[in-house]
Design a protein around this motif. Sequence first.
Motif, PDB file in Angstrom:
ATOM      1  N   HIS A  79      20.491  -1.238 -23.884  1.00 35.41           N
ATOM      2  CA  HIS A  79      19.154  -0.716 -23.613  1.00 35.41           C
ATOM      3  C   HIS A  79      18.493  -1.380 -22.404  1.00 35.41           C
ATOM      4  CE1 HIS A  79      19.318   1.493 -27.359  1.00 35.41           C
ATOM      5  NE2 HIS A  79      19.775   0.392 -27.929  1.00 35.41           N
ATOM      6  N   ASP A  80      19.184  -2.289 -21.752  1.00 31.21           N
ATOM      7  CA  ASP A  80      18.647  -3.000 -20.596  1.00 31.21           C
ATOM      8  C   ASP A  80      18.824  -2.144 -19.344  1.00 31.21           C
ATOM      9  OD1 ASP A  80      17.759  -4.822 -18.763  1.00 31.21           O
ATOM     10  OD2 ASP A  80      19.254  -6.352 -19.227  1.00 31.21           O
ATOM     11  N   VAL A  81      17.722  -1.788 -18.697  1.00 30.00           N
ATOM     12  CA  VAL A  81      17.800  -0.942 -17.505  1.00 30.00           C
ATOM     13  C   VAL A  81      18.116  -1.732 -16.240  1.00 30.00           C
ATOM     14  CG1 VAL A  81      16.262   0.811 -18.438  1.00 30.00           C
ATOM     15  CG2 VAL A  81      15.320  -1.051 -17.085  1.00 30.00           C
ATOM     16  N   VAL A  82      17.956  -3.040 -16.266  1.00 36.37           N
ATOM     17  CA  VAL A  82      18.174  -3.844 -15.054  1.00 36.37           C
ATOM     18  C   VAL A  82      19.612  -3.743 -14.544  1.00 36.37           C
ATOM     19  CG1 VAL A  82      18.126  -6.181 -14.096  1.00 36.37           C
ATOM     20  CG2 VAL A  82      16.250  -5.387 -15.537  1.00 36.37           C
ATOM     21  N   PRO A  83      20.641  -3.935 -15.371  1.00 39.30           N
ATOM     22  CA  PRO A  83      21.999  -3.817 -14.835  1.00 39.30           C
ATOM     23  C   PRO A  83      22.331  -2.413 -14.324  1.00 39.30           C
ATOM     24  CG  PRO A  83      22.045  -4.923 -16.945  1.00 39.30           C
ATOM     25  CD  PRO A  83      20.656  -4.396 -16.755  1.00 39.30           C
ATOM     26  N   LYS A  84      21.666  -1.411 -14.876  1.00 37.92           N
ATOM     27  CA  LYS A  84      21.925  -0.032 -14.451  1.00 37.92           C
ATOM     28  C   LYS A  84      21.128   0.359 -13.210  1.00 37.92           C
ATOM     29  CE  LYS A  84      22.739   1.272 -19.168  1.00 37.92           C
ATOM     30  NZ  LYS A  84      21.905   1.102 -20.308  1.00 37.92           N
ATOM     31  N   SER A  85      19.967  -0.247 -13.003  1.00 33.49           N
ATOM     32  CA  SER A  85      19.108   0.169 -11.894  1.00 33.49           C
ATOM     33  C   SER A  85      19.717  -0.181 -10.540  1.00 33.49           C
ATOM     34  CB  SER A  85      17.721  -0.463 -12.021  1.00 33.49           C
ATOM     35  OG  SER A  85      17.805  -1.865 -11.946  1.00 33.49           O
ATOM     36  N   LEU A  86      20.459  -1.265 -10.456  1.00 35.67           N
ATOM     37  CA  LEU A  86      21.071  -1.638  -9.185  1.00 35.67           C
ATOM     38  C   LEU A  86      22.177  -0.681  -8.784  1.00 35.67           C
ATOM     39  CD1 LEU A  86      21.181  -5.501  -9.631  1.00 35.67           C
ATOM     40  CD2 LEU A  86      19.558  -4.162  -8.311  1.00 35.67           C
ATOM     41  N   GLU A  87      22.730   0.043  -9.732  1.00 36.98           N
ATOM     42  CA  GLU A  87      23.782   1.001  -9.432  1.00 36.98           C
ATOM     43  C   GLU A  87      23.289   2.180  -8.600  1.00 36.98           C
ATOM     44  OE1 GLU A  87      25.549   2.250 -13.057  1.00 36.98           O
ATOM     45  OE2 GLU A  87      26.365   0.285 -13.483  1.00 36.98           O
ATOM     46  N   LEU A  88      21.991   2.330  -8.466  1.00 36.36           N
ATOM     47  CA  LEU A  88      21.460   3.450  -7.697  1.00 36.36           C
ATOM     48  C   LEU A  88      21.783   3.321  -6.213  1.00 36.36           C
ATOM     49  CD1 LEU A  88      17.961   3.779  -9.375  1.00 36.36           C
ATOM     50  CD2 LEU A  88      19.996   5.161  -9.798  1.00 36.36           C
ATOM     51  N   PHE A  89      22.083   2.127  -5.769  1.00 33.83           N
ATOM     52  CA  PHE A  89      22.331   1.903  -4.348  1.00 33.83           C
ATOM     53  C   PHE A  89      23.832   1.899  -4.060  1.00 33.83           C
ATOM     54  CE2 PHE A  89      18.224  -0.046  -5.342  1.00 33.83           C
ATOM     55  CZ  PHE A  89      17.431   0.744  -4.538  1.00 33.83           C
ATOM     56  N   LEU A  90      24.405   0.755  -3.942  1.00 31.90           N
ATOM     57  CA  LEU A  90      25.832   0.654  -3.638  1.00 31.90           C
ATOM     58  C   LEU A  90      26.507  -0.174  -4.717  1.00 31.90           C
ATOM     59  CD1 LEU A  90      25.492  -0.098   0.156  1.00 31.90           C
ATOM     60  CD2 LEU A  90      26.162   2.062  -0.869  1.00 31.90           C
ATOM     61  N   ASN A  91      27.640   0.288  -5.183  1.00 28.78           N
ATOM     62  CA  ASN A  91      28.376  -0.440  -6.208  1.00 28.78           C
ATOM     63  C   ASN A  91      29.859  -0.153  -6.076  1.00 28.78           C
ATOM     64  OD1 ASN A  91      29.043   1.959  -7.738  1.00 28.78           O
ATOM     65  ND2 ASN A  91      26.895   2.010  -8.321  1.00 28.78           N
ATOM     66  N   GLU A  92      30.634  -0.595  -7.036  1.00 30.84           N
ATOM     67  CA  GLU A  92      32.087  -0.482  -6.939  1.00 30.84           C
ATOM     68  C   GLU A  92      32.601   0.955  -6.966  1.00 30.84           C
ATOM     69  OE1 GLU A  92      31.090  -1.079 -11.285  1.00 30.84           O
ATOM     70  OE2 GLU A  92      30.475  -2.008  -9.426  1.00 30.84           O
ATOM     71  N   ARG A  93      31.761   1.918  -7.298  1.00 30.34           N
ATOM     72  CA  ARG A  93      32.192   3.319  -7.312  1.00 30.34           C
ATOM     73  C   ARG A  93      32.000   4.011  -5.962  1.00 30.34           C
ATOM     74  NH1 ARG A  93      28.574   4.435 -11.643  1.00 30.34           N
ATOM     75  NH2 ARG A  93      28.872   2.542 -12.801  1.00 30.34           N
ATOM     76  N   ALA A  94      31.347   3.333  -5.032  1.00 29.63           N
ATOM     77  CA  ALA A  94      31.155   3.907  -3.687  1.00 29.63           C
ATOM     78  C   ALA A  94      32.493   3.886  -2.939  1.00 29.63           C
ATOM     79  CB  ALA A  94      30.110   3.106  -2.921  1.00 29.63           C
ATOM     80  N   PRO A  95      32.676   4.781  -1.980  1.00 30.04           N
ATOM     81  CA  PRO A  95      33.922   4.779  -1.208  1.00 30.04           C
ATOM     82  C   PRO A  95      34.133   3.429  -0.508  1.00 30.04           C
ATOM     83  CG  PRO A  95      32.673   6.778  -0.788  1.00 30.04           C
ATOM     84  CD  PRO A  95      31.799   5.879  -1.610  1.00 30.04           C
ATOM     85  N   HIS A  96      35.389   3.023  -0.394  1.00 35.62           N
ATOM     86  CA  HIS A  96      35.717   1.721   0.189  1.00 35.62           C
ATOM     87  C   HIS A  96      35.150   1.575   1.605  1.00 35.62           C
ATOM     88  CE1 HIS A  96      37.846  -1.967   0.954  1.00 35.62           C
ATOM     89  NE2 HIS A  96      38.354  -1.442   2.064  1.00 35.62           N
ATOM     90  N   ALA A  97      35.225   2.628   2.410  1.00 32.56           N
ATOM     91  CA  ALA A  97      34.719   2.560   3.788  1.00 32.56           C
ATOM     92  C   ALA A  97      33.210   2.284   3.808  1.00 32.56           C
ATOM     93  CB  ALA A  97      35.029   3.858   4.532  1.00 32.56           C
ATOM     94  N   VAL A  98      32.484   2.887   2.898  1.00 31.71           N
ATOM     95  CA  VAL A  98      31.032   2.667   2.815  1.00 31.71           C
ATOM     96  C   VAL A  98      30.745   1.233   2.385  1.00 31.71           C
ATOM     97  CG1 VAL A  98      28.925   3.347   1.585  1.00 31.71           C
ATOM     98  CG2 VAL A  98      30.559   5.093   2.321  1.00 31.71           C
ATOM     99  N   MET A  99      31.485   0.738   1.406  1.00 32.28           N
ATOM    100  CA  MET A  99      31.285  -0.634   0.941  1.00 32.28           C
ATOM    101  C   MET A  99      31.631  -1.641   2.027  1.00 32.28           C
ATOM    102  SD  MET A  99      29.976  -0.566  -2.030  1.00 32.28           S
ATOM    103  CE  MET A  99      30.259  -2.152  -2.780  1.00 32.28           C
ATOM    104  N   LYS A 100      32.648  -1.358   2.835  1.00 30.10           N
ATOM    105  CA  LYS A 100      33.030  -2.264   3.916  1.00 30.10           C
ATOM    106  C   LYS A 100      31.910  -2.380   4.939  1.00 30.10           C
ATOM    107  CE  LYS A 100      36.164  -4.851   5.749  1.00 30.10           C
ATOM    108  NZ  LYS A 100      36.319  -6.174   5.205  1.00 30.10           N
ATOM    109  N   ILE A 101      31.273  -1.281   5.258  1.00 27.75           N
ATOM    110  CA  ILE A 101      30.159  -1.288   6.218  1.00 27.75           C
ATOM    111  C   ILE A 101      28.961  -2.031   5.636  1.00 27.75           C
ATOM    112  CG2 ILE A 101      28.457   0.194   7.377  1.00 27.75           C
ATOM    113  CD1 ILE A 101      30.725   2.316   7.532  1.00 27.75           C
ATOM    114  N   ALA A 102      28.719  -1.866   4.345  1.00 26.94           N
ATOM    115  CA  ALA A 102      27.510  -2.404   3.719  1.00 26.94           C
ATOM    116  C   ALA A 102      27.716  -3.739   3.004  1.00 26.94           C
ATOM    117  CB  ALA A 102      26.977  -1.379   2.720  1.00 26.94           C
ATOM    118  N   GLU A 103      28.864  -4.376   3.152  1.00 24.66           N
ATOM    119  CA  GLU A 103      29.173  -5.544   2.326  1.00 24.66           C
ATOM    120  C   GLU A 103      28.229  -6.728   2.504  1.00 24.66           C
ATOM    121  OE1 GLU A 103      32.753  -7.390   5.086  1.00 24.66           O
ATOM    122  OE2 GLU A 103      33.196  -6.535   3.153  1.00 24.66           O
ATOM    123  N   GLY A 104      27.532  -6.830   3.605  1.00 22.18           N
ATOM    124  CA  GLY A 104      26.609  -7.942   3.797  1.00 22.18           C
ATOM    125  C   GLY A 104      25.191  -7.653   3.353  1.00 22.18           C
TER     126      GLY A 104
END
Length: 75
Positions: free
Chosen positions: A7-32
């Motif tokens: 029931h904790d929304v905090v761990p789920k709310s960060l998923e709205l941006f970038l997470n492990e389900r994003a394409p690898h190329a996008v994560m590589k650009i945004a890793e910092g």
Amino acid sequence: MRAVNVHDVVPKSLELFLNERAPHAVMKIAEGLPWCYCHVGEELALDHQNSPFLKPSVDPSNAHNLEALLHLLDG
């Protein structure tokens, strides 16, 4: 292992941006970037509403309560 109150929304709310389900190329650009992260370990889903020892509450912040999470892990 990563313990999460279902029931904790905090761990789920960060998923709205970038997470492990994003394409690898996008994560590589945004890793910092500060909002780029990924979950670690296997999720252990805990539900504070199933405990007979915790008082029922409508306050959503109770789902992010460390004492309640530790109680669920102990029980």
